[in-house]
Enzyme design. Structure first.
Site, short mmCIF file in Angstrom:
data_model
loop_
_atom_site.label_atom_id
_atom_site.label_comp_id
_atom_site.label_asym_id
_atom_site.label_seq_id
_atom_site.Cartn_x
_atom_site.Cartn_y
_atom_site.Cartn_z
NE ARG A 31 32.84 112.21 17.30
CZ ARG A 31 33.60 112.90 16.47
NH1 ARG A 31 34.24 113.97 16.90
NH2 ARG A 31 33.73 112.53 15.22
CG HIS A 77 34.24 104.31 16.34
ND1 HIS A 77 33.04 104.96 16.56
CD2 HIS A 77 35.19 105.13 16.85
CE1 HIS A 77 33.25 106.10 17.18
NE2 HIS A 77 34.56 106.23 17.37
CE1 TYR A 121 55.55 96.79 24.21
CE2 TYR A 121 54.76 99.04 24.40
CZ TYR A 121 55.72 98.14 23.96
OH TYR A 121 56.82 98.58 23.31
#
Length: 811
Positions: A31, A77, A121
């Protein structure tokens, strides 16, 4: 039947230790820390691979970020979408990464810490340089493992055709480990790789001839080559990163500081707010305005300065007190051979070179196998075309495709693969042109096979391939260095004078503790009259001073207040000042004793203080120059019940005269008081009778003709010649100054020195104030009780005496 329940008797420490160990291992390996080979954390690697798999590459159109995030979460993931999107956005921010790995359309945040637009967006695609991270991944160059639900495969590392760990750096915090690897210039890192390949024993000093140091995407000035070298040698080191600033003249004789580059990872908006807060809180008087003029053409912060302010001094202060200059600490930890390792520059380069050798070897093996397979087919087709009529007859005589293949294999010794290629051959391929093309292909395949075999059998050829490909990447993607590197860390020196505009002001302090500075204009408009103060108060100190000066305010509690003039409240002459206790905390019964102004603290002088219990001390003036002054500072360590009654600045004075309430006077050399630190209690100055106490002290200059004025509580005053008192030693009882009266004896309120033209102010318990001219007093001997200037019964007892020509010194 219910299933049988099973319990295990385990120690809590064992269970928690085991679980946390597993968690830590996951956090460290999978990680928070980057891999030393491709410089990527797992989430970054999965994002890039997912975009590559979906064809969301640099040569294609942009796609919605939400589509990529969903793909990454669904396939590789299984974590929160916000964490994946944040990682994706960071890879697209050109102020965070030296070479963006993702191109993004839309709002992807800013240097001011603004959040990016929602993923629905924005649109994204892989950048051109990202294709170099993923190139040849389909050629079995890296290991693939099953994804979290075994439905797909994902790479454990990317081929990484450039040293991404050094180029883009990394930062992260895991369990027990953290990493901070700064970004570097691509061309310098590649040159270092090439040097290390040519000379595997190359030292850090040799490598630093090509890789100067970090190169931040935000530019800036890096100071401290020693810190860079230490980091490259050990993995840990410290450098200073400073903004790029220029001082420019503007109209009206003023100057402005223009900042065009700021340190890496600094929030621009927070930095500007901090600078403006310094102006607003009046900690930095020289700034008139701070503006952010940044636009799409680049960063630009303008700091407008007041007139006659030294810009370099302001800039130094901002370097020291804001993020205009920060320290960067290398902590080069990466996952190397599945373990978190503190990496040095040589080990980073070696890890990358070993990775590239493995990648090129596996790619060559893959290409060689494909070339051999194709060569086998081409040889079969050439053979078939040379005996085309027999081949066609054999196929026509066969029952089906399988039978045709078997007949070709048995009749002409073709292999299974060759037979399949022959029966699948289209009729147009039977032209003369095709045989020519096949022979050309055979020749090129033979060259390729020889070349690939050479790479696999010769380490020199393998190195040359890596070098050639790295040179190509250098030519295509290298950019000029952005950060400037300076050898030494510059020592920042700050003087208050350069930060504060020089302005003449009138400073006033009243006995009850009201302080202010007034502009010369306001003072002149009032002609120095109508000074605002309470009826019970009186002016203790008034002087024309400069805003770059300082006043020391001494109090009866044995403290002093260090007060820069520029930090005093700016109040009109006709308005009441601000009480000192609102500037610094004071004790309940603490009152102002004396005020002295200083331009600097370099003079060969000392501060003399005397307490009610007869203690006297001396401290060097330089000790009073302090850096922290948000509270009153101890200047005399007093015993319980004691208080300070005198504070004076000793320059040319050589003697001290101490007067007691019971009318004893002691005169002794000041040199008998040793110079000690601020927090000491001093030495015994006078030997007091029981019930007696010191009321005042006077420092004497032998070059000046001085008389002593004594005032008693009953309103009597007298003038005595200094010759009446012989110089003796300290800690004596002294000589009597008044004739003893058994009934209602006089008690001395104060003794002041005079040169003949001074005025003395007497203040009584009933608020009566009387100014007497010392010229009107005739000298008398020390046994005289003087003459009454006030009526004790009518006016009240005298409580305090002040010398009016010297309001800075209370006696």
């Amino acid at each position: 039947m219910t299933p049988t329940e099973r319990y295990q008797d385990l120690a809590l420490e064992e269970v928690i230790g085991d679980r946390f160990g597993r968690y830590s291992k996951y956090i460290i390996q999978d990680r928070a820390l980057p891999d030393a080979r491709d410089g990527l954390k797992p989430v970054q690697r999965r994002i890039l691979y997912a975009m590559y798999r979906e064809g969301n590459t640099n040569d294609k159109a942009f796609r919605k970020s939400a589509k990529t995030v969903g793909n990454v979460i669904g396939n590789y993931h299984p974590h929160g979408d916000s964490s994946v999107y944040e990682a994706m956005v960071r890879l697209s921010q050109d102020w965070k990464v030296r070479h963006m790995l993702i191109e993004m359309h839309g709002n992807n945040g800013s240097m001011d810490g603004d959040s990016p637009a929602a993923m629905r967006y924005t649109e994204a695609r892989l950048s051109a340089i990202s294709s170099e991270l993923l190139r040849d991944i389909d050629k079995r160059t890296v290991e693939f493992i099953p994804n979290f639900d075994d439905s797909d495969m994902e790479p454990t590392v990317l081929p990484s055709r450039f040293p991404n760990l050094l180029v883009n750096g990394s930062t992260g915090i895991s369990a027990g480990y953290a990493t901070d690897i700064p970004p570097h210039a691509l061309h310098e890192v590649l040159d270092a790789v090439l040097m290390r390949m040519d000379n595997p024993q190359a030292t850090v000093d040799e490598l630093m001839t090509v890789i100067q140091g970090p190169d931040f995407p935000t530019g800036g000035i890096i100071q401290g080559v020693d810190g860079i070298k230490k980091a490259y040698e050990t993995g840990k080191g410290k450098i200073i990163v400073r903004s790029k600033a220029a001082i420019e003249p503007v109209k009206g004789g003023k100057e402005q500081i223009v900042i065009t580059e700021i340190p890496y990872e600094v929030n621009k908006a927070n930095m500007i707010k901090k600078m403006d807060d310094l102006r607003f809180d009046r900690k930095l008087e020289g700034i008139s305005e701070v503006r952010d003029e940044s636009d799409r053409t680049g960063l630009r912060i303008v700091i407008e300065l007041k007139k006659d302010v030294q810009a370099q001094g302001i800039l130094n202060y901002l370097y020291k007190n804001t993020d205009l200059q920060v320290s960067y600490n290398f902590n080069m930890v990466a996952i190397y051979k599945r373990r978190p390792t503190m990496m040095t520059l040589p080990t980073m380069l070696d890890a990358y070179i070993a990775h590239q050798k493995e990648i090129i070897t596996k790619r060559s093996e893959y290409d060689l196998q494909r070339a051999n397979d194709r060569m086998h087919i081409v040889e079969g087709l050439i053979k078939a075309l040379s005996i085309l009529d027999e081949v066609i007859r054999t196929i026509r005589a066969s029952k089906d495709k399988r039978d045709a293949k078997n007949n070709l294999i048995s009749s002409f010794s073709f292999s299974e693969a060759q037979a399949e290629a022959i029966v699948s051959l289209q009729l147009y391929r039977l032209t003369n042109t095709d045989i020519t093309e096949l022979r050309k292909e055979e020749e090129s395949l033979r060259k390729l096979i020889n070349e690939l075999t050479g790479i696999l059998t010769s380490s020199t050829k393998l190195k040359n391939v890596i070098k050639k490909e790295l040179a190509g990447i250098r030519k295509q993607f290298a950019e000029p260095r952005r950060s400037i590197i300076e050898d030494k860390i510059e020592e920042i020196t700050i003087t208050r004078e350069v930060m504060i505009p020089s302005e003449e002001v009138v400073v006033s302090v009243t006995k009850e503790g009201y302080v202010k500075r007034t502009s010369v204009r306001s003072h002149a408009a009032s002609n120095g009259q109508d000074f605002a103060m309470k009826e019970t108060d009186h002016l203790l100190f008034e002087a024309n001073l400069n805003t770059q000066h300082t006043v020391l305010i001494f109090t009866t509690a044995g403290n002093f207040v260090y007060q820069p003039i520029n930090e005093l409240p700016d109040i009109k002459w006709k308005d009441l000042g601000q009480h000192l206790s609102s500037i610094v905390p004071l004790e309940p019964n603490e009152t102002i004793l004396a005020v002295y102004p200083f331009e600097n603290f370099d003079a060969d002088a000392s501060i003399v203080t005397v307490s009610k219990y007869g203690q006297a001390k001396r401290s060097a003036l330089k000790d009073y120059h302090v850096q922290r002054y948000s509270r009153a500072i101890k200047t005399m360590n007093l015993k319980n019940g004691d208080e300070m009654v005198f504070a004076g600045v000793m320059t040319n004075e050589t003697e001290l005269f101490v007067a007691t309430s019971h009318a004893y006077g002691v005169r002794f050399p000041l040199e008998e008081i040793p110079i000690t630190g601020l927090r000491t209690g001093g030495v015994k100055g006078v030997n007091l009778k029981e019930g007696d106490s010191v009321v005042s002290a006077v420092m004497l200059d032998p070059e000046e003709k001085q008389d002593l004025i004594l005032v008693t509580h009953r309103g009597a005053a007298k003038k005595m010649k200094l010759q009446e008192f012989e110089t003796g030693g300290r800690a004596k009882r002294g000589v009597i100054m008044l004739r003893e009266i058994k009934s209602n004896p006089h008690r001395v309120v104060a003794v002041v020195s005079t040169t003949g033209k001074d005025e003395v102010l007497l203040v009584t318990a009933k608020g009566v104030r009387l100014t007497i001219a010392v010229n009107n007093l005739k000298p008398v001997d020390r046994y005289s009780n003087g003459s009454f200037v006030l009526d004790e019964g009518t006016d009240g007892k005298v409580e305090a005496v002040y010398k009016k020509d010297e309001p800075g010194k209370e006696i």
